[in-house]
Design a protein around this motif. Structure first.
Motif, PDB file in Angstrom:
ATOM      1  N   SER A 193      17.970 -70.416  -1.592  1.00  0.00           N
ATOM      2  CA  SER A 193      18.570 -70.359  -2.936  1.00  0.00           C
ATOM      3  C   SER A 193      17.806 -69.426  -3.857  1.00  0.00           C
ATOM      4  N   ALA A 194      16.479 -69.419  -3.725  1.00  0.00           N
ATOM      5  CA  ALA A 194      15.657 -68.577  -4.598  1.00  0.00           C
ATOM      6  C   ALA A 194      15.983 -67.102  -4.413  1.00  0.00           C
ATOM      7  N   SER A 195      16.266 -66.685  -3.181  1.00  0.00           N
ATOM      8  CA  SER A 195      16.637 -65.290  -2.932  1.00  0.00           C
ATOM      9  C   SER A 195      18.048 -65.003  -3.422  1.00  0.00           C
ATOM     10  N   VAL A 196      18.966 -65.914  -3.143  1.00  0.00           N
ATOM     11  CA  VAL A 196      20.362 -65.721  -3.543  1.00  0.00           C
ATOM     12  C   VAL A 196      20.485 -65.645  -5.061  1.00  0.00           C
ATOM     13  N   GLU A 197      19.610 -66.335  -5.762  1.00  0.00           N
ATOM     14  CA  GLU A 197      19.678 -66.386  -7.223  1.00  0.00           C
ATOM     15  C   GLU A 197      19.498 -65.010  -7.870  1.00  0.00           C
ATOM     16  N   ILE A 198      18.762 -64.105  -7.220  1.00  0.00           N
ATOM     17  CA  ILE A 198      18.409 -62.821  -7.834  1.00  0.00           C
ATOM     18  C   ILE A 198      19.638 -61.959  -8.131  1.00  0.00           C
ATOM     19  N   PRO A 199      20.505 -61.659  -7.140  1.00  0.00           N
ATOM     20  CA  PRO A 199      21.678 -60.846  -7.483  1.00  0.00           C
ATOM     21  C   PRO A 199      22.668 -61.576  -8.379  1.00  0.00           C
ATOM     22  N   LEU A 200      22.727 -62.898  -8.270  1.00  0.00           N
ATOM     23  CA  LEU A 200      23.646 -63.644  -9.118  1.00  0.00           C
ATOM     24  C   LEU A 200      23.193 -63.599 -10.575  1.00  0.00           C
ATOM     25  N   ARG A 201      21.904 -63.633 -10.791  1.00  0.00           N
ATOM     26  CA  ARG A 201      21.378 -63.511 -12.154  1.00  0.00           C
ATOM     27  C   ARG A 201      21.729 -62.138 -12.737  1.00  0.00           C
ATOM     28  N   ASP A 202      21.605 -61.100 -11.908  1.00  0.00           N
ATOM     29  CA  ASP A 202      21.965 -59.753 -12.371  1.00  0.00           C
ATOM     30  C   ASP A 202      23.444 -59.677 -12.734  1.00  0.00           C
ATOM     31  N   ARG A 203      24.282 -60.313 -11.929  1.00  0.00           N
ATOM     32  CA  ARG A 203      25.727 -60.293 -12.181  1.00  0.00           C
ATOM     33  C   ARG A 203      26.060 -60.993 -13.485  1.00  0.00           C
ATOM     34  N   LEU A 204      25.444 -62.140 -13.717  1.00  0.00           N
ATOM     35  CA  LEU A 204      25.700 -62.880 -14.949  1.00  0.00           C
ATOM     36  C   LEU A 204      25.223 -62.100 -16.166  1.00  0.00           C
ATOM     37  N   ALA A 205      24.060 -61.483 -16.050  1.00  0.00           N
ATOM     38  CA  ALA A 205      23.531 -60.723 -17.179  1.00  0.00           C
ATOM     39  C   ALA A 205      24.436 -59.532 -17.502  1.00  0.00           C
ATOM     40  N   ALA A 206      24.934 -58.870 -16.444  1.00  0.00           N
ATOM     41  CA  ALA A 206      25.796 -57.703 -16.651  1.00  0.00           C
ATOM     42  C   ALA A 206      27.117 -58.078 -17.303  1.00  0.00           C
ATOM     43  N   SER A 207      27.584 -59.301 -17.067  1.00  0.00           N
ATOM     44  CA  SER A 207      28.859 -59.741 -17.630  1.00  0.00           C
ATOM     45  C   SER A 207      28.710 -60.404 -18.989  1.00  0.00           C
TER      46      SER A 207
END
Length: 226
Positions: free
Chosen positions: A147-161
């Motif tokens: 989960s800790a690794s998966v969280e990284i691109p998802l955080r970027d996606r949320l920030a970009a949106s």
């Protein structure tokens, strides 16, 4: 014939922090790692339901030595799971920090997971088998690390949106649970048209990224971002 392991470590009377004790600690750690690798090979070939007696025979050692280093089967399961995570960690880290968009990074990580399931289903079942106590804690650590690794691109996606990036932790936990559930079902499919790992990774990524609209088998065009 099972091996013997007569080295019981330094005499505590000689002091627990001297050079001999440190050498013994290093020896014990390496011995434990070697036994975990042997257990992984045994499970890969013999299946996830091997008893401790069967595991010891396949590992070419005695059950007393296995218990000396791992205490119980849950401890052995945890050690094998750590080996798998170590091997996956580099690929996960590379995908998480790749110079590509968040969806492609997620796809890469789902692909690593699907390939691991496909290459060694017995080991996958062994390390993800839930239980109480240490066994359940081992599974929780396995999932938390991914989960800790998966969280990284998802955080970027949320920030970009413009969304709150703190939601990425919950999203990542959901991703791991979803992928594990689909992976378990896929693993149980013994039909002749059992889809390959790459197809399943494409499908799971589409489902996670696009929701119920991703109902078809993905193609290169369907993986383009809209």
């Amino acid at each position: 014939m099972p091996e013997s392991d007569p080295d019981e470590g330094p005499d505590p009377a000689e002091g627990g922090t001297d050079g001999r004790s440190r050498r013994w600690d290093a020896h014990r750690a390496e011995r434990r790692r070697a036994l975990a690798r042997a257990a992984r090979r045994a499970v890969h070939h013999g299946g996830p339901d091997l008893s401790m007696d069967e595991l010891a025979v396949a590992m070419e050692t005695s059950k007393s030595i296995v218990y000396r280093y791992f205490a119980d089967k849950a401890g052995l399961q945890s050690a094998v799971g750590n080996l798998v995570l170590e091997e996956m960690a580099e690929a996960f880290d590379a995908a998480a920090h790749a110079d590509s968009d968040p969806r492609d990074r997620l796809r890469a990580m789902v692909g690593v997971y699907a390939t691991m399931i496909d290459k060694s289903p017995h080991v996958y079942r062994f390390i993800t088998r839930s239980g109480d106590g240490d066994e359940g804690a081992s599974l929780s650590r396995f999932q938390a690390t991914i989960s800790a690794s998966v969280e990284i691109p998802l955080r970027d996606r949320l920030a970009a949106s413009g969304s709150d990036p703190r939601l990425a932790a919950a999203w990542a936990a959901g991703v791991v649970g979803f992928v594990r559930g689909v992976g378990d079902l896929w693993l149980s499919d013994t039909s002749d048209d059992h889809p390959p790992a790459d197809t399943m990774a494409d499908l799971m990524t589409d489902w996670l990224w696009r929701g119920a609209g991703a109902f078809h088998t993905p193609t290169s065009s369907s993986r383009e971002h809209r």
